[in-house]
Design an enzyme around this catalytic site. Structure first.
Site, mmCIF file in Angstrom:
data_model
loop_
_atom_site.group_PDB
_atom_site.id
_atom_site.type_symbol
_atom_site.label_atom_id
_atom_site.label_comp_id
_atom_site.label_asym_id
_atom_site.label_seq_id
_atom_site.Cartn_x
_atom_site.Cartn_y
_atom_site.Cartn_z
ATOM 1 N NE ARG A 1 -3.946 -2.003 0.240
ATOM 2 C CZ ARG A 1 -3.991 -2.939 -0.183
ATOM 3 N NH1 ARG A 1 -2.801 -3.847 -0.486
ATOM 4 N NH2 ARG A 1 -5.160 -4.004 0.120
ATOM 5 C CB SER B 1 -8.136 -1.545 4.546
ATOM 6 O OG SER B 1 -8.602 -2.837 3.982
ATOM 7 C CD GLU C 1 -5.071 0.885 2.703
ATOM 8 O OE1 GLU C 1 -5.629 1.256 1.678
ATOM 9 O OE2 GLU C 1 -5.213 -0.137 3.245
HETATM 10 N N1 EPU Z 1 -10.989 -10.329 10.676
HETATM 11 C C1 EPU Z 1 -11.769 -10.675 11.685
HETATM 12 N N2 EPU Z 1 -12.376 -9.564 12.253
HETATM 13 C C2 EPU Z 1 -12.689 -8.421 11.224
HETATM 14 C C3 EPU Z 1 -12.106 -8.323 10.163
HETATM 15 C C4 EPU Z 1 -11.267 -9.391 9.674
HETATM 16 O O1 EPU Z 1 -11.325 -11.335 12.670
HETATM 17 O O2 EPU Z 1 -13.512 -7.413 11.804
HETATM 18 C C5 EPU Z 1 -10.148 -11.548 10.289
HETATM 19 C C6 EPU Z 1 -10.693 -12.427 9.047
HETATM 20 O O3 EPU Z 1 -11.513 -13.327 9.540
HETATM 21 C C7 EPU Z 1 -9.499 -12.964 8.421
HETATM 22 C C8 EPU Z 1 -8.499 -11.903 8.512
HETATM 23 O O4 EPU Z 1 -8.771 -11.089 9.818
HETATM 24 O O5 EPU Z 1 -9.226 -13.997 9.003
HETATM 25 C C9 EPU Z 1 -8.148 -10.958 7.491
HETATM 26 O O6 EPU Z 1 -9.594 -10.488 7.180
HETATM 27 P P1 EPU Z 1 -9.831 -10.225 5.336
HETATM 28 O O7 EPU Z 1 -9.494 -11.519 4.706
HETATM 29 O O8 EPU Z 1 -10.992 -9.794 5.336
HETATM 30 O O9 EPU Z 1 -8.654 -9.384 4.848
HETATM 31 P P2 EPU Z 1 -7.919 -7.806 5.481
HETATM 32 O O10 EPU Z 1 -6.211 -8.491 5.774
HETATM 33 O O11 EPU Z 1 -8.762 -7.371 6.646
HETATM 34 C C10 EPU Z 1 -7.051 -7.288 3.185
HETATM 35 C C11 EPU Z 1 -6.790 -5.751 2.485
HETATM 36 C C12 EPU Z 1 -8.062 -5.791 1.691
HETATM 37 C C13 EPU Z 1 -8.292 -6.774 0.625
HETATM 38 C C14 EPU Z 1 -8.357 -8.036 1.567
HETATM 39 C C15 EPU Z 1 -8.536 -9.240 0.730
HETATM 40 C C16 EPU Z 1 -5.284 -4.296 3.859
HETATM 41 C C17 EPU Z 1 -5.353 -3.212 4.777
HETATM 42 N N3 EPU Z 1 -6.424 -4.992 3.756
HETATM 43 O O12 EPU Z 1 -7.833 -6.976 4.175
HETATM 44 O O13 EPU Z 1 -7.720 -4.383 1.042
HETATM 45 O O14 EPU Z 1 -9.472 -6.544 -0.110
HETATM 46 O O15 EPU Z 1 -7.198 -8.319 2.325
HETATM 47 O O16 EPU Z 1 -7.207 -9.574 -0.055
HETATM 48 O O17 EPU Z 1 -4.249 -4.851 3.370
HETATM 49 C C18 EPU Z 1 -8.063 -1.944 0.910
HETATM 50 O O18 EPU Z 1 -7.028 -2.075 1.047
HETATM 51 O O19 EPU Z 1 -8.920 -0.986 1.129
HETATM 52 C C19 EPU Z 1 -8.799 -3.367 0.981
HETATM 53 C C20 EPU Z 1 -10.060 -3.607 1.086
#
Ligand code: EPU
Length: 356
Positions: A164, A250, A352
């Site tokens: 990012r 995010s 971010e």
């Molecule tokens: N989780 C929780 N509670 C929550 C949210 C997440 O327990 O409220 C857990 C989920 O269950 C999962 C883990 O955290 O085990 C990761 O969650 P998720 O797969 O939704 O991905 P993320 O790491 O929260 C990142 C990116 C997103 C992208 C997704 C999919 C960042 C900051 N965010 O989110 O990007 O769509 O992976 O690849 O890297 C963005 O940058 O705006 C964005 C949406």
């Protein structure tokens, strides 16, 4: 080219925060930028480049001249043995561009479907989702220098992509691959971006949510269109549609820690979601950290934490009654979240979006 004064910015930011630009110029071409630079009223005026407004928090009226980038156009520039080289104007809507490349038979961007924003903003924060980052498909871009009006081309190394992150997010100097380069924040307008969509196409799998879809559909060899449809479905189920609920995706980056720090966090809570990176460090799910501090669904003023994904902050007011959340409320909520995650886990979450 017309420079409008006192322009409402609510329609131009996906948080739908109410704020005004003292002045706003719509940039539809390189010539528009040159005309602006040649105009004595604007030559030395500080400038802020706005794409789809999907990664900004406006905490007040914007004093620098806002350059709203509306440069269109998309085309195949070359086809080599290894890739289709496809170019798009910086003002093209990212998701529409992704859908168009698939329709043309040039897959490779499907994991990045439905990310809000424009093509020109995509390299700025090196957008990424479901195992693909923009830098994996990037060929080069053309930008125009806001001081000299010169157009130049940057390759991936010169963009200094990180998680990012890129040269466009920094002033001062940026270190990338051992080299020091000048940060380009607010110094350039990105005009066009070229992508290398690899041949032969191979699906990028291995992400938990995608694996679930494959199992659900009993499918081991998905087509690009299937992946595109699944990514859209996953995002729609988890993330708020900015057209309906204001948000900037995010709000924090997923932090990385050393194995020692991770062991310490596991001792505090063994359920912490973490992933091992190639360089030995460990990435923590910021959404999980925030969720486990009890923030999901909470509200401060009219800013809130999204019920289905704690990493996303939302504007609970806009479009319903009155003005909605202010940028100040969003940042107050963000700071409260940072404090409670820091107190519980010793991790300082990094926002971010660009805060203006
Ligand atoms: N989780 C929780 N509670 C929550 C949210 C997440 O327990 O409220 C857990 C989920 O269950 C999962 C883990 O955290 O085990 C990761 O969650 P998720 O797969 O939704 O991905 P993320 O790491 O929260 C990142 C990116 C997103 C992208 C997704 C999919 C960042 C900051 N965010 O989110 O990007 O769509 O992976 O690849 O890297 C963005 O940058 O705006 C964005 C949406």
């Amino acid at each position: 080219m017309l420079v409008e004064k006192n322009v409402p910015l609510q329609p131009f930011n996906t948080f739908h925060i109410v704020a005004r630009a003292h002045a706003l110029a719509r940039i539809t071409s390189e010539a528009d930028v040159r005309a602006l630079l040649a105009d004595p009223e604007w030559t030395n005026e500080p400038k802020f480049v706005l794409g789809g407004g999907s990664n900004v928090v406006l905490t007040g009226d914007v004093k620098p001249l806002v350059l709203k980038v509306d440069i269109g156009g998309r085309r195949l520039v070359d086809e080599t043995a290894k890739a289709y080289i496809v170019e798009a104007g910086a003002g093209e809507v990212w998701h529409d561009f992704v859908a168009w490349t698939l329709q043309q038979g040039w897959p490779g961007l499907e994991n990045l479907a439905l990310i809000p924003g424009t093509v020109g903003a995509a390299p700025v924060q090196n957008i990424g989702a479901y195992g693909v980052e923009l830098q994996d498909r990037f060929e080069s871009l053309d930008a125009i220098d806001l001081q000299t009006g010169q157009v130049f081309t940057l390759n991936a190394a010169q963009c200094a992509f990180g998680y990012r992150d890129s040269v466009f997010k920094h002033g001062g100097t940026v270190t990338s691959g051992g080299q020091q380069t000048l940060g380009l924040k607010d110094r350039v307008v990105i005009l066009r971006v070229r992508f290398a969509l690899p041949k032969p196409w191979k699906p990028v799998l291995g992400y938990a949510d995608i694996d679930k879809k494959m199992a659900e559909h009993q499918c081991t060899q998905p087509t690009p269109q299937q992946l595109f449809d699944w990514v859209c479905a996953i995002r729609r189920a988890k993330l708020p549609d900015p057209a309906v609920v204001g948000n900037a995706g995010s709000f924090f980056k997923n932090p990385t820690v050393t194995p020692e720090q991770c062991a310490d966090i596991i001792a505090r809570d063994p359920k912490v979601v973490h992933y091992y990176l190639d360089d030995g460090r460990i990435k923590l799910a910021a959404g999980w950290l925030i969720d486990s501090c009890g923030w999901k669904g909470k509200t401060v003023g009219q800013a809130g934490v999204y019920e289905k994904q704690a990493l996303v902050l939302v504007n609970r007011g806009a479009g319903t009654d009155g003005l909605g959340a202010t940028g100040g409320e969003v940042m107050t909520l963000a700071k409260a979240i940072q404090t409670s995650v820091y107190e519980r886990f010793g991790i300082l979450l990094e926002p971010e979006p660009v805060v203006l």
